[in-house]
Design a protein around this motif. Sequence first.
Motif, PDB file in Angstrom:
ATOM      1  N   ASP A 175       0.879  -1.165   0.000  1.00 13.32           N
ATOM      2  CA  ASP A 175       0.000   0.000   0.000  1.00 13.32           C
ATOM      3  C   ASP A 175       0.919   1.217   0.000  1.00 13.32           C
ATOM      4  O   ASP A 175       1.460   1.605   1.040  1.00 13.32           O
ATOM      5  CB  ASP A 175      -0.914   0.018   1.227  1.00 13.32           C
ATOM      6  CG  ASP A 175      -1.962   1.133   1.152  1.00 13.32           C
ATOM      7  OD1 ASP A 175      -1.744   2.102   0.400  1.00 13.32           O
ATOM      8  OD2 ASP A 175      -2.975   1.034   1.865  1.00 13.32           O
ATOM      9  N   GLU A 176       1.132   1.781  -1.190  1.00 13.24           N
ATOM     10  CA  GLU A 176       2.125   2.848  -1.328  1.00 13.24           C
ATOM     11  C   GLU A 176       1.683   4.171  -0.718  1.00 13.24           C
ATOM     12  O   GLU A 176       2.467   5.115  -0.698  1.00 13.24           O
ATOM     13  CB  GLU A 176       2.501   3.037  -2.793  1.00 13.24           C
ATOM     14  CG  GLU A 176       3.340   1.889  -3.320  1.00 13.24           C
ATOM     15  CD  GLU A 176       3.865   2.118  -4.721  1.00 13.24           C
ATOM     16  OE1 GLU A 176       4.915   1.512  -5.054  1.00 13.24           O
ATOM     17  OE2 GLU A 176       3.254   2.888  -5.485  1.00 13.24           O
ATOM     18  N   ARG A 177       0.465   4.252  -0.213  1.00 14.48           N
ATOM     19  CA  ARG A 177       0.088   5.437   0.560  1.00 14.48           C
ATOM     20  C   ARG A 177       0.917   5.501   1.849  1.00 14.48           C
ATOM     21  O   ARG A 177       1.073   6.561   2.454  1.00 14.48           O
ATOM     22  CB  ARG A 177      -1.403   5.401   0.896  1.00 14.48           C
ATOM     23  CG  ARG A 177      -2.296   5.509  -0.332  1.00 14.48           C
ATOM     24  CD  ARG A 177      -3.750   5.381   0.038  1.00 14.48           C
ATOM     25  NE  ARG A 177      -4.081   4.070   0.569  1.00 14.48           N
ATOM     26  CZ  ARG A 177      -5.281   3.726   1.020  1.00 14.48           C
ATOM     27  NH1 ARG A 177      -6.266   4.614   1.023  1.00 14.48           N
ATOM     28  NH2 ARG A 177      -5.508   2.508   1.472  1.00 14.48           N
ATOM     29  N   ARG A 178       1.444   4.352   2.270  1.00 14.62           N
ATOM     30  CA  ARG A 178       2.313   4.303   3.452  1.00 14.62           C
ATOM     31  C   ARG A 178       3.789   4.368   3.082  1.00 14.62           C
ATOM     32  O   ARG A 178       4.647   4.267   3.973  1.00 14.62           O
ATOM     33  CB  ARG A 178       2.032   3.012   4.240  1.00 14.62           C
ATOM     34  CG  ARG A 178       0.588   2.841   4.661  1.00 14.62           C
ATOM     35  CD  ARG A 178       0.431   1.768   5.724  1.00 14.62           C
ATOM     36  NE  ARG A 178       0.890   0.463   5.324  1.00 14.62           N
ATOM     37  CZ  ARG A 178       0.095  -0.572   5.010  1.00 14.62           C
ATOM     38  NH1 ARG A 178      -1.220  -0.408   5.031  1.00 14.62           N
ATOM     39  NH2 ARG A 178       0.593  -1.730   4.680  1.00 14.62           N
ATOM     40  N   ASP A 179       4.097   4.514   1.801  1.00 14.97           N
ATOM     41  CA  ASP A 179       5.479   4.614   1.336  1.00 14.97           C
ATOM     42  C   ASP A 179       5.889   6.084   1.371  1.00 14.97           C
ATOM     43  O   ASP A 179       5.293   6.920   0.682  1.00 14.97           O
ATOM     44  CB  ASP A 179       5.582   4.050  -0.078  1.00 14.97           C
ATOM     45  CG  ASP A 179       7.010   4.028  -0.606  1.00 14.97           C
ATOM     46  OD1 ASP A 179       7.602   5.119  -0.750  1.00 14.97           O
ATOM     47  OD2 ASP A 179       7.529   2.930  -0.871  1.00 14.97           O
ATOM     48  N   LEU A 180       6.907   6.408   2.138  1.00 13.00           N
ATOM     49  CA  LEU A 180       7.318   7.800   2.332  1.00 13.00           C
ATOM     50  C   LEU A 180       7.686   8.461   1.013  1.00 13.00           C
ATOM     51  O   LEU A 180       7.248   9.573   0.711  1.00 13.00           O
ATOM     52  CB  LEU A 180       8.497   7.862   3.304  1.00 13.00           C
ATOM     53  CG  LEU A 180       9.045   9.254   3.638  1.00 13.00           C
ATOM     54  CD1 LEU A 180       7.985  10.105   4.305  1.00 13.00           C
ATOM     55  CD2 LEU A 180      10.289   9.140   4.523  1.00 13.00           C
ATOM     56  N   LEU A 181       8.485   7.793   0.200  1.00 13.84           N
ATOM     57  CA  LEU A 181       8.954   8.379  -1.058  1.00 13.84           C
ATOM     58  C   LEU A 181       7.825   8.487  -2.081  1.00 13.84           C
ATOM     59  O   LEU A 181       7.573   9.557  -2.646  1.00 13.84           O
ATOM     60  CB  LEU A 181      10.102   7.539  -1.625  1.00 13.84           C
ATOM     61  CG  LEU A 181      10.680   7.988  -2.968  1.00 13.84           C
ATOM     62  CD1 LEU A 181      11.253   9.388  -2.863  1.00 13.84           C
ATOM     63  CD2 LEU A 181      11.749   7.003  -3.445  1.00 13.84           C
ATOM     64  N   ALA A 182       7.128   7.384  -2.341  1.00 12.82           N
ATOM     65  CA  ALA A 182       6.100   7.368  -3.381  1.00 12.82           C
ATOM     66  C   ALA A 182       4.940   8.301  -3.042  1.00 12.82           C
ATOM     67  O   ALA A 182       4.449   9.035  -3.904  1.00 12.82           O
ATOM     68  CB  ALA A 182       5.588   5.938  -3.585  1.00 12.82           C
ATOM     69  N   SER A 183       4.487   8.277  -1.787  1.00 13.14           N
ATOM     70  CA  SER A 183       3.335   9.114  -1.419  1.00 13.14           C
ATOM     71  C   SER A 183       3.698  10.593  -1.435  1.00 13.14           C
ATOM     72  O   SER A 183       2.868  11.435  -1.805  1.00 13.14           O
ATOM     73  CB  SER A 183       2.804   8.716  -0.039  1.00 13.14           C
ATOM     74  OG  SER A 183       3.746   8.993   0.980  1.00 13.14           O
ATOM     75  N   THR A 184       4.940  10.928  -1.066  1.00 12.57           N
ATOM     76  CA  THR A 184       5.365  12.331  -1.114  1.00 12.57           C
ATOM     77  C   THR A 184       5.437  12.826  -2.552  1.00 12.57           C
ATOM     78  O   THR A 184       4.985  13.934  -2.870  1.00 12.57           O
ATOM     79  CB  THR A 184       6.725  12.502  -0.417  1.00 12.57           C
ATOM     80  OG1 THR A 184       6.596  12.151   0.971  1.00 12.57           O
ATOM     81  CG2 THR A 184       7.220  13.935  -0.518  1.00 12.57           C
ATOM     82  N   ASP A 185       5.984  12.024  -3.454  1.00 13.36           N
ATOM     83  CA  ASP A 185       6.014  12.406  -4.871  1.00 13.36           C
ATOM     84  C   ASP A 185       4.598  12.627  -5.398  1.00 13.36           C
ATOM     85  O   ASP A 185       4.334  13.605  -6.107  1.00 13.36           O
ATOM     86  CB  ASP A 185       6.706  11.316  -5.698  1.00 13.36           C
ATOM     87  CG  ASP A 185       8.218  11.320  -5.520  1.00 13.36           C
ATOM     88  OD1 ASP A 185       8.754  12.332  -5.027  1.00 13.36           O
ATOM     89  OD2 ASP A 185       8.863  10.310  -5.863  1.00 13.36           O
ATOM     90  N   ALA A 186       3.691  11.720  -5.062  1.00 12.88           N
ATOM     91  CA  ALA A 186       2.314  11.836  -5.549  1.00 12.88           C
ATOM     92  C   ALA A 186       1.627  13.069  -4.977  1.00 12.88           C
ATOM     93  O   ALA A 186       0.931  13.800  -5.694  1.00 12.88           O
ATOM     94  CB  ALA A 186       1.528  10.573  -5.184  1.00 12.88           C
ATOM     95  N   ALA A 187       1.812  13.321  -3.690  1.00 12.02           N
ATOM     96  CA  ALA A 187       1.160  14.466  -3.044  1.00 12.02           C
ATOM     97  C   ALA A 187       1.667  15.782  -3.628  1.00 12.02           C
ATOM     98  O   ALA A 187       0.875  16.706  -3.873  1.00 12.02           O
ATOM     99  CB  ALA A 187       1.403  14.424  -1.539  1.00 12.02           C
TER     100      ALA A 187
END
Length: 582
Positions: free
Chosen positions: A237-249
Amino acid sequence: MSRLASPATRRTRKTSLLVALNIWIQRQLPMTFEFRKVLAFRSILDRRILKGKINQVVRLSFLVLFLLVQGCSTLPFYSNDEPKSYVNLATVDWAPEPHFYSETSLPTKKPSDNALRDGTSFREAKLPPERNDYLKQLSGSFELDHHLDNHRVQQEIAKLQRNPNYFNSLQFRLERYLPFICDKVVSLNLPGELCLIPIIESSLDPFAFSSGGAAGFWQFIPSTAKRYGLKIDWWVDERRDLLASTDAALDYLVYLNGRFDDWLLAIAAYNWGEGRVARAKKQRSSDVGFFDLRVPAETAEYVPRLLAFAAIFAAPEAYNVHLVINRADIDEQALAIVDTIDQLDVSKAASTSGISVETLYRINPALNQWSTHPRGPHRLMVPARNREGIQTALVNIPPDERVSWIRHKIVRNETLGDLALHYGTDVATMLKANKMTSTRIIAGDYLLIPRSTIPIERYPTPDLNRNTNGAVHIVRGGESLWTIAKRYRVTTDTLMRTNRIGPSEIIRPGRKVVIPQKASPEPVVREIRYKIKNGDSLATIARKFNLSVSAIANRNALDPEKYIHPGQELTIDVNVNSARSR
């Protein structure tokens, strides 16, 4: 004998009265009022009986205008939206303190003399070596007007002053996660204030979970997460992935700013929704700012709270708030990214890296299963101080040792879904590994299947759906998930989740259904506040969060036999991994 008027006659009389009233209104004290600009009147004016008979622009007396406004104050602002409490930010004086800050607080204090001014002078002052050096660096990236003369911002500052333990409770997360997020923001030349949004959204808790199904650092709902490329599946669940979720946000925030050309409106849209902000802006004028809009109470608090945080991060001492973040402490907690080359068993990664499996899962909270995602991205977060040694060790793992493989002979009535469940993988991975283009398999053929190197239950993953050691029930004619769940005293949701059965999927005789039996690992539980909506019942709320009705009733001292009402607020202890958030 008088006769009763017919319905048509009564309608004609009503129309005549309305037309006469309209003429009388226009002769009163002059004040122009355009009915059609008010959504509440628009549907009335479009009715067949009134269409074309009443002017849509009239001159009203102050008394009549007052009565009209009062009479319409109970009509919904948007007919398709959920009921909300709206706040006019230009006139608001006070709003109740939300359940955002810690319950432990000092008695209410008035802000100090310095409390409502910007901290520019503090930032320019010389600081002792190694004292709050990171905050000084961060404040230099702040670009937004903090609106310190705004009453809402002042309120949020005062709340933080009344809760001195709030930042202390976040100290570890501030040192571990915030620098990573802020460095990303600064590298994109974005306002530094944006990196404080996850503090408000999730308190920098990767397992934060909302009643609306939002999850992770940036509290993405599933639809927006997938729109910006975040994977939510069996593996991660990449919403809990620091790198991926920050890039998306940040991609989403940049898009919102491009749409509204105003960072405060972009931040409001992140919280309330871009369509709602656009409609609220359209009702005013094209050049209005956030504080001119009519927005829900939650959004009316959200943006001022971010500005209050920014003001305090820029100058904590000016506001009598204890907040210290030093570069030396950050370096001690820092994380770094290593390349895993391909799918990698987490147990193998841990043993090769010389760190525990528990630590690896703790600093990679997006992982749901025993390995990294077979389709990437092929990376892990590790302690920064050990990065080079760990990277070298992972690169040197032979390809055939990254995951274990088993050669399975297909027997009659087996399906790829059965095998995926049994071996702890998914159908897509088996299709790719065996270069298959369909899910059709033939008894007697062989499949290569990736599997964990140690028993599944020994992986301390946050996912509770990996149980493959329960009882196995063979479906018989006439049975349904409901009858099977009742027999084994589990919920249908549990069976659907464990066996990957869709809500409209038919289970046929002969199918194997796994009944979870073993106790789950320690769940990840978060307390949330849930506001009851129209159509809700304790049963539907319990199903949504995978809880029992009695658990919710006991937690809130409710009688389960009595009705609950829209607008009522419940406290719910949610296991973030088992709640239905998709």
